[in-house]
Design a protein around this motif. Structure first.
Motif, mmCIF file in Angstrom:
data_model
loop_
_atom_site.group_PDB
_atom_site.id
_atom_site.type_symbol
_atom_site.label_atom_id
_atom_site.label_comp_id
_atom_site.label_asym_id
_atom_site.label_seq_id
_atom_site.Cartn_x
_atom_site.Cartn_y
_atom_site.Cartn_z
ATOM 1 N N ALA A 196 0.838 -1.207 0.000
ATOM 2 C CA ALA A 196 0.000 0.000 0.000
ATOM 3 C C ALA A 196 0.871 1.254 0.000
ATOM 4 O O ALA A 196 0.618 2.201 -0.751
ATOM 5 C CB ALA A 196 -0.927 0.000 1.217
ATOM 6 N N ALA B 7 2.238 1.902 -3.236
ATOM 7 C CA ALA B 7 1.209 2.396 -4.159
ATOM 8 C C ALA B 7 0.767 3.822 -3.820
ATOM 9 O O ALA B 7 -0.089 4.384 -4.506
ATOM 10 C CB ALA B 7 0.000 1.457 -4.135
ATOM 11 N N GLY B 8 1.342 4.375 -2.740
ATOM 12 C CA GLY B 8 1.101 5.788 -2.451
ATOM 13 C C GLY B 8 0.143 6.100 -1.329
ATOM 14 O O GLY B 8 -0.278 7.248 -1.173
ATOM 15 N N VAL B 9 -0.238 5.108 -0.519
ATOM 16 C CA VAL B 9 -1.136 5.392 0.602
ATOM 17 C C VAL B 9 -0.624 4.702 1.862
ATOM 18 O O VAL B 9 -0.191 3.543 1.812
ATOM 19 C CB VAL B 9 -2.593 4.963 0.287
ATOM 20 C CG1 VAL B 9 -2.709 3.460 0.116
ATOM 21 C CG2 VAL B 9 -3.557 5.445 1.362
ATOM 22 N N TYR C 39 -14.789 4.266 0.114
ATOM 23 C CA TYR C 39 -13.630 4.967 -0.454
ATOM 24 C C TYR C 39 -14.023 6.368 -0.908
ATOM 25 O O TYR C 39 -13.320 7.354 -0.618
ATOM 26 C CB TYR C 39 -13.049 4.173 -1.634
ATOM 27 C CG TYR C 39 -12.076 4.986 -2.454
ATOM 28 C CD1 TYR C 39 -10.784 5.210 -1.984
ATOM 29 C CD2 TYR C 39 -12.464 5.558 -3.668
ATOM 30 C CE1 TYR C 39 -9.892 5.989 -2.729
ATOM 31 C CE2 TYR C 39 -11.581 6.334 -4.403
ATOM 32 C CZ TYR C 39 -10.297 6.542 -3.928
ATOM 33 O OH TYR C 39 -9.417 7.326 -4.644
ATOM 34 N N LYS D 196 -12.597 9.894 0.642
ATOM 35 C CA LYS D 196 -11.857 10.737 -0.300
ATOM 36 C C LYS D 196 -12.475 12.137 -0.377
ATOM 37 O O LYS D 196 -11.774 13.153 -0.361
ATOM 38 C CB LYS D 196 -11.850 10.097 -1.691
ATOM 39 C CG LYS D 196 -10.992 10.880 -2.694
ATOM 40 C CD LYS D 196 -11.047 10.282 -4.085
ATOM 41 C CE LYS D 196 -10.173 11.083 -5.040
ATOM 42 N NZ LYS D 196 -10.349 10.651 -6.434
ATOM 43 N N LYS E 280 -6.769 -2.265 -1.594
ATOM 44 C CA LYS E 280 -6.912 -1.581 -2.891
ATOM 45 C C LYS E 280 -8.287 -0.935 -3.068
ATOM 46 O O LYS E 280 -8.374 0.266 -3.367
ATOM 47 C CB LYS E 280 -6.601 -2.538 -4.048
ATOM 48 C CG LYS E 280 -5.110 -2.656 -4.339
ATOM 49 C CD LYS E 280 -4.789 -3.733 -5.350
ATOM 50 C CE LYS E 280 -5.194 -3.360 -6.751
ATOM 51 N NZ LYS E 280 -4.720 -4.360 -7.742
ATOM 52 N N PHE F 265 -8.890 1.786 0.267
ATOM 53 C CA PHE F 265 -7.988 2.904 0.515
ATOM 54 C C PHE F 265 -7.375 3.499 -0.755
ATOM 55 O O PHE F 265 -6.871 4.618 -0.739
ATOM 56 C CB PHE F 265 -6.872 2.488 1.477
ATOM 57 C CG PHE F 265 -7.387 2.029 2.811
ATOM 58 C CD1 PHE F 265 -7.937 2.940 3.710
ATOM 59 C CD2 PHE F 265 -7.349 0.688 3.186
ATOM 60 C CE1 PHE F 265 -8.412 2.531 4.942
ATOM 61 C CE2 PHE F 265 -7.812 0.261 4.423
ATOM 62 C CZ PHE F 265 -8.358 1.188 5.306
ATOM 63 N N LEU F 266 -7.384 2.736 -1.848
ATOM 64 C CA LEU F 266 -6.825 3.230 -3.103
ATOM 65 C C LEU F 266 -7.880 3.444 -4.184
ATOM 66 O O LEU F 266 -7.616 4.048 -5.219
ATOM 67 C CB LEU F 266 -5.762 2.245 -3.620
ATOM 68 C CG LEU F 266 -4.431 2.245 -2.856
ATOM 69 C CD1 LEU F 266 -3.686 0.929 -3.076
ATOM 70 C CD2 LEU F 266 -3.565 3.410 -3.279
ATOM 71 N N LEU G 269 -9.210 1.187 -6.088
ATOM 72 C CA LEU G 269 -8.903 0.370 -7.280
ATOM 73 C C LEU G 269 -9.673 -0.942 -7.280
ATOM 74 O O LEU G 269 -10.017 -1.475 -6.250
ATOM 75 C CB LEU G 269 -7.387 0.083 -7.314
ATOM 76 C CG LEU G 269 -6.493 1.335 -7.382
ATOM 77 C CD1 LEU G 269 -5.037 0.934 -7.258
ATOM 78 C CD2 LEU G 269 -6.726 2.095 -8.679
#
Length: 420
Positions: free
Chosen positions: A32, A35-37, A274, A278, A414, A417-418, A420
């Protein structure tokens, strides 16, 4: 209120029944970060699980610390004394730095009349028209409504205050993260009820960093959300608004966030969760609990040979002891016993047939959510196997770890939190 030990914005509760998957779980958090988080792990294991397995919280701490050291994790991590109360807290005091205060038994128990009177006197802003920013319609309450909410929840919050003060005596102010769990009740709290509860928690001077409310729908163990996704989305967003308002109004910690219990595998609500965090910048704690144990069984079955034999044996024993295993979890499982294959059938399965039935892939026609839920509560069977089960995990570490990491990262981190 201030709290020195701060839970970051995003965290994931990772259960590890047999204290063998800490590295595999942490690897998902590393992925994670790559992947930037930042999603920090909170290892959780309840007193009931320790009693069933015959383990100690200190062993969970050792496993977590060893994984952190070996993988070079430099971000925060925590160990949750999951669902503790005054009777069970003692052995969690030293190893844990996150405490989920379980007051479920007192929800619905009437508070002392003088406590209710005092609460209403202290909070005139909760009687009448209550405007929570970002919620379109104001809430109209009266004294009787607030009294009713106080009678349902105030005794429980007062008890949470007792537990919190015991923790402060033993660990010191700011040396742990407190969570209050309000999810084990019959009906979901409305946003104004959540606001009233947060006012109670503030009065008790509990600097909570996470709160677990009850949501509409069923959060059955290890399977997808059952309920109205649109209604859940509305509630989730309104709860975020109520928390933000309570932080501003009652001086609760600014990192206070929602905790979603039995959050593993609730795929149909991950996208709205998510999108909500966000859009608002809110935090989130997702508890994934026993899904790791299921990935161990999947890994063993996938390995074939002795691993597959053990997976089949666990199913056979769980099938034979359904009432005993399911009893403690009756409110959070929904098994169609007619849909469970017989042990004789399962004993003839290949690795692919076993993993197809158990792995949470709803596109696979072999997937069997009743079998999955039975095995979810069947970890007691593996506990009784003792070293034989643990040695099988160790002998098949690579394949088990791959399943644990993939499940946590791909199916949980994913989407939640992302996005995806």
């Amino acid at each position: 209120m201030s709290d020195d030990l701060k839970l970051p914005r995003f965290s994931v509760g990772v259960g590890d029944r047999f204290a063998h998957q800490a590295k595999a779980q942490l690897q998902a958090c590393i992925m994670a970060a790559d992947a930037g988080v930042e999603v920090v792990p909170v290892w959780n294991k309840s007193n009931r699980e320790h009693m069933i397995i015959g383990s100690e919280p200190s062993a969970t701490r050792l496993a977590a610390d060893a994984a952190v050291k070996e993988l070079g994790w430099t971000k925060p991590y925590f160990l949750d004394a999951d669902h503790i109360n005054l009777k069970t807290v003692q052995r969690f005091l030293d190893p844990c730095d996150f405490f989920t205060l379980d007051v479920a038994d007192l929800i619905g128990q009437p508070a002392k009349p003088e406590d209710v009177t005092q609460f209403i006197h202290n909070h005139p802003e909760l009687v009448g028209e209550v405007v929570i920013p970002k919620i379109t319609e104001p809430f109209k309450t009266d004294k009787a409504f607030v009294e009713g909410v106080a009678n349902k929840f105030l005794a429980a919050v007062k008890h949470a205050g007792e537990i919190y003060r015991l923790l402060v005596e033993n660990k010191g102010v700011g040396r742990f993260v407190p969570e209050v769990s309000m999810d084990e009740t019959d009906y979901p709290q409305t946003p104004v009820e959540l606001l009233i509860i947060l006012a109670m928690i503030s009065d008790e001077k509990i600097p909570i960093q996470t709160i677990a409310p009850k949501f509409t729908g069923r959060f059955n163990k290890g399977v997808d959300y059952v309920g109205d996704v649109a209604q859940f989305t509305k509630e989730f967003n309104e709860d975020l608004a109520a928390i933000a308002y309570a932080v501003h109004t009652y001086g609760l910690p600014d990192n206070l966030k929602l905790s979603v219990h039995s959050g593993s595998d609730k795929f149909s609500i991950y996208k709205p969760m998510y999108e909500a965090v966000k859009a608002t910048g809110a935090g989130l704690h997702l508890k994934t609990a026993g899904t790791t144990w299921l990935e161990e069984i999947i890994g063993l079955a996938e390995a074939g040979g002795t691993g597959l034999e053990i997976a089949k044996e666990v199913y056979s024993e769980a099938y034979a002891h359904q009432a005993e295993l399911c009893g403690p979890y009756a409110t959070v499982i929904n098994i169609d016993h007619a849909a469970l294959p017989s042990p004789e059938t399962v004993n003839g399965w290949t690795s692919d047939q076993f993993t197809g039935a158990l792995r949470h892939d709803q596109s696979n026609p072999a997937y069997n959510q009743s079998l999955r839920q039975l095995l979810h509560v069947g970890f007691k069977v593996a506990a009784k196997m003792g070293d034989r089960y643990l040695k099988a995990l160790e002998a098949n570490e690579a394949i088990v770890a791959k399943n644990v990491t993939t499940n946590l990262f791909d199916r949980h981190i994913k989407p939640v939190f992302l996005g995806l």
